[in-house]
Design a protein around this motif. Structure first.
Motif, PDB file in Angstrom:
ATOM      1  N   ASP A  70      53.073  47.381  43.326  1.00  0.00           N
ATOM      2  CA  ASP A  70      53.856  47.747  42.140  1.00  0.00           C
ATOM      3  C   ASP A  70      53.670  46.705  41.033  1.00  0.00           C
ATOM      4  OD1 ASP A  70      54.805  50.005  43.420  1.00  0.00           O
ATOM      5  OD2 ASP A  70      56.702  49.079  44.004  1.00  0.00           O
ATOM      6  N   ASP A  71      53.477  45.457  41.419  1.00  0.00           N
ATOM      7  CA  ASP A  71      53.241  44.402  40.426  1.00  0.00           C
ATOM      8  C   ASP A  71      51.945  44.646  39.656  1.00  0.00           C
ATOM      9  OD1 ASP A  71      55.553  43.047  41.133  1.00  0.00           O
ATOM     10  OD2 ASP A  71      54.523  41.780  42.589  1.00  0.00           O
ATOM     11  N   ASP A  72      50.908  45.091  40.362  1.00  0.00           N
ATOM     12  CA  ASP A  72      49.638  45.386  39.699  1.00  0.00           C
ATOM     13  C   ASP A  72      49.817  46.500  38.671  1.00  0.00           C
ATOM     14  OD1 ASP A  72      48.014  43.587  41.306  1.00  0.00           O
ATOM     15  OD2 ASP A  72      48.227  45.040  42.919  1.00  0.00           O
ATOM     16  N   THR A  73      50.514  47.528  39.073  1.00  0.00           N
ATOM     17  CA  THR A  73      50.749  48.664  38.180  1.00  0.00           C
ATOM     18  C   THR A  73      51.575  48.232  36.977  1.00  0.00           C
ATOM     19  OG1 THR A  73      50.661  50.127  40.088  1.00  0.00           O
ATOM     20  CG2 THR A  73      51.634  51.025  38.091  1.00  0.00           C
ATOM     21  N   TRP A  74      52.573  47.392  37.213  1.00  0.00           N
ATOM     22  CA  TRP A  74      53.404  46.898  36.117  1.00  0.00           C
ATOM     23  C   TRP A  74      52.562  46.114  35.109  1.00  0.00           C
ATOM     24  CZ3 TRP A  74      54.480  42.147  34.064  1.00  0.00           C
ATOM     25  CH2 TRP A  74      55.516  42.098  33.141  1.00  0.00           C
ATOM     26  N   VAL A  75      51.696  45.231  35.600  1.00  0.00           N
ATOM     27  CA  VAL A  75      50.858  44.430  34.709  1.00  0.00           C
ATOM     28  C   VAL A  75      49.936  45.339  33.899  1.00  0.00           C
ATOM     29  CG1 VAL A  75      49.049  42.672  34.569  1.00  0.00           C
ATOM     30  CG2 VAL A  75      50.951  42.353  36.138  1.00  0.00           C
ATOM     31  N   LEU A  76      49.345  46.342  34.542  1.00  0.00           N
ATOM     32  CA  LEU A  76      48.468  47.264  33.813  1.00  0.00           C
ATOM     33  C   LEU A  76      49.233  47.954  32.691  1.00  0.00           C
ATOM     34  CD1 LEU A  76      45.786  48.757  33.400  1.00  0.00           C
ATOM     35  CD2 LEU A  76      46.609  50.453  35.035  1.00  0.00           C
ATOM     36  N   HIS A  77      50.420  48.451  32.978  1.00  0.00           N
ATOM     37  CA  HIS A  77      51.205  49.134  31.944  1.00  0.00           C
ATOM     38  C   HIS A  77      51.599  48.171  30.820  1.00  0.00           C
ATOM     39  CE1 HIS A  77      51.181  52.878  34.001  1.00  0.00           C
ATOM     40  NE2 HIS A  77      51.816  52.398  35.062  1.00  0.00           N
ATOM     41  N   ALA A  78      51.920  46.939  31.166  1.00  0.00           N
ATOM     42  CA  ALA A  78      52.256  45.947  30.145  1.00  0.00           C
ATOM     43  C   ALA A  78      51.043  45.663  29.257  1.00  0.00           C
ATOM     44  CB  ALA A  78      52.748  44.661  30.798  1.00  0.00           C
ATOM     45  N   LEU A  79      49.864  45.577  29.850  1.00  0.00           N
ATOM     46  CA  LEU A  79      48.646  45.355  29.057  1.00  0.00           C
ATOM     47  C   LEU A  79      48.346  46.550  28.159  1.00  0.00           C
ATOM     48  CD1 LEU A  79      46.285  43.678  31.648  1.00  0.00           C
ATOM     49  CD2 LEU A  79      47.161  42.657  29.547  1.00  0.00           C
ATOM     50  N   GLU A  80      48.527  47.752  28.680  1.00  0.00           N
ATOM     51  CA  GLU A  80      48.291  48.953  27.866  1.00  0.00           C
ATOM     52  C   GLU A  80      49.258  48.994  26.682  1.00  0.00           C
ATOM     53  OE1 GLU A  80      46.550  51.982  31.273  1.00  0.00           O
ATOM     54  OE2 GLU A  80      48.711  51.905  30.928  1.00  0.00           O
ATOM     55  N   GLU A  81      50.502  48.635  26.927  1.00  0.00           N
ATOM     56  CA  GLU A  81      51.497  48.603  25.850  1.00  0.00           C
ATOM     57  C   GLU A  81      51.129  47.550  24.808  1.00  0.00           C
ATOM     58  OE1 GLU A  81      56.138  47.453  25.652  1.00  0.00           O
ATOM     59  OE2 GLU A  81      55.579  48.898  27.212  1.00  0.00           O
ATOM     60  N   TRP A 132      45.899  37.494  43.813  1.00  0.00           N
ATOM     61  CA  TRP A 132      46.532  38.319  42.780  1.00  0.00           C
ATOM     62  C   TRP A 132      46.667  37.504  41.502  1.00  0.00           C
ATOM     63  CZ3 TRP A 132      50.772  38.078  39.635  1.00  0.00           C
ATOM     64  CH2 TRP A 132      51.188  39.266  39.049  1.00  0.00           C
ATOM     65  N   TRP A 133      47.168  36.284  41.634  1.00  0.00           N
ATOM     66  CA  TRP A 133      47.356  35.421  40.468  1.00  0.00           C
ATOM     67  C   TRP A 133      46.023  35.125  39.789  1.00  0.00           C
ATOM     68  CZ3 TRP A 133      50.888  34.289  37.184  1.00  0.00           C
ATOM     69  CH2 TRP A 133      50.710  33.212  36.330  1.00  0.00           C
ATOM     70  N   ASN A 134      44.988  34.828  40.563  1.00  0.00           N
ATOM     71  CA  ASN A 134      43.671  34.540  39.979  1.00  0.00           C
ATOM     72  C   ASN A 134      43.134  35.733  39.204  1.00  0.00           C
ATOM     73  OD1 ASN A 134      43.535  31.928  40.968  1.00  0.00           O
ATOM     74  ND2 ASN A 134      42.507  32.535  42.849  1.00  0.00           N
ATOM     75  N   ARG A 135      43.228  36.904  39.799  1.00  0.00           N
ATOM     76  CA  ARG A 135      42.700  38.109  39.133  1.00  0.00           C
ATOM     77  C   ARG A 135      43.437  38.397  37.833  1.00  0.00           C
ATOM     78  NH1 ARG A 135      43.345  40.201  44.594  1.00  0.00           N
ATOM     79  NH2 ARG A 135      41.330  40.103  45.606  1.00  0.00           N
ATOM     80  N   LEU A 163      41.425  46.949  39.003  1.00  0.00           N
ATOM     81  CA  LEU A 163      42.317  46.314  39.969  1.00  0.00           C
ATOM     82  C   LEU A 163      43.388  47.272  40.484  1.00  0.00           C
ATOM     83  CD1 LEU A 163      42.851  42.784  38.398  1.00  0.00           C
ATOM     84  CD2 LEU A 163      41.668  43.320  40.537  1.00  0.00           C
ATOM     85  N   THR A 164      43.785  48.207  39.662  1.00  0.00           N
ATOM     86  CA  THR A 164      44.853  49.119  40.091  1.00  0.00           C
ATOM     87  C   THR A 164      44.325  50.329  40.852  1.00  0.00           C
ATOM     88  OG1 THR A 164      44.851  50.194  37.933  1.00  0.00           O
ATOM     89  CG2 THR A 164      46.445  48.419  38.278  1.00  0.00           C
ATOM     90  N   THR A 165      43.031  50.380  41.089  1.00  0.00           N
ATOM     91  CA  THR A 165      42.479  51.490  41.884  1.00  0.00           C
ATOM     92  C   THR A 165      42.211  51.078  43.331  1.00  0.00           C
ATOM     93  OG1 THR A 165      40.187  50.970  41.307  1.00  0.00           O
ATOM     94  CG2 THR A 165      41.367  52.501  39.860  1.00  0.00           C
TER      95      THR A 165
END
Length: 105
Positions: free
Chosen positions: A71-82, A34-37, A63-65
């Motif tokens: 939930d951490d993956d989804t959080w990171v995706l939303h943070a990147l989108e923001e 997870w950390w590497n990705r 990665l989120t599919t």
């Protein structure tokens, strides 16, 4: 008879301990991957190169599919989108100029 009972109990404890160890190892491996990705994604998302930024967003979405998405993956995706939205808004702001520019006109 007592010896057989102790042997069976030791076997049960050994199997349970082995399963717990395997789950822990799987968790640690997953966390490491997870950390590497996401480190790869974060490096590119914060790059000044728009192609790198695009690659980061594509990888983050991919990665989120996956079935193992957390939930951490989804959080990171939303943070990147923001972050991407804020950067795009900043890039499209009209130039406000500098008040010293008025002196040169």
């Amino acid at each position: 008879m007592a010896g057989a009972f102790v042997a069976v109990a030791a076997l049960v404890v050994s199997v349970a301990d082995g399963r717990a160890g395997r789950r822990n190892t799987e968790f640690l491996a997953h966390r490491d991957q997870w950390w590497n990705r996401w480190s790869w994604v974060a490096e590119r998302a914060t790059s000044q190169d728009e192609d790198q930024q695009d690659a980061a967003m594509i990888m983050a979405s991919a990665l989120t599919t996956r079935r193992w998405t957390t939930d951490d993956d989804t959080w990171v995706l939303h943070a990147l989108e923001e972050h991407d939205t804020r950067r795009a808004a900043a890039d499209h702001r009209p130039d406000e100029g500098n008040r010293d520019d008025l002196r040169h006109e």
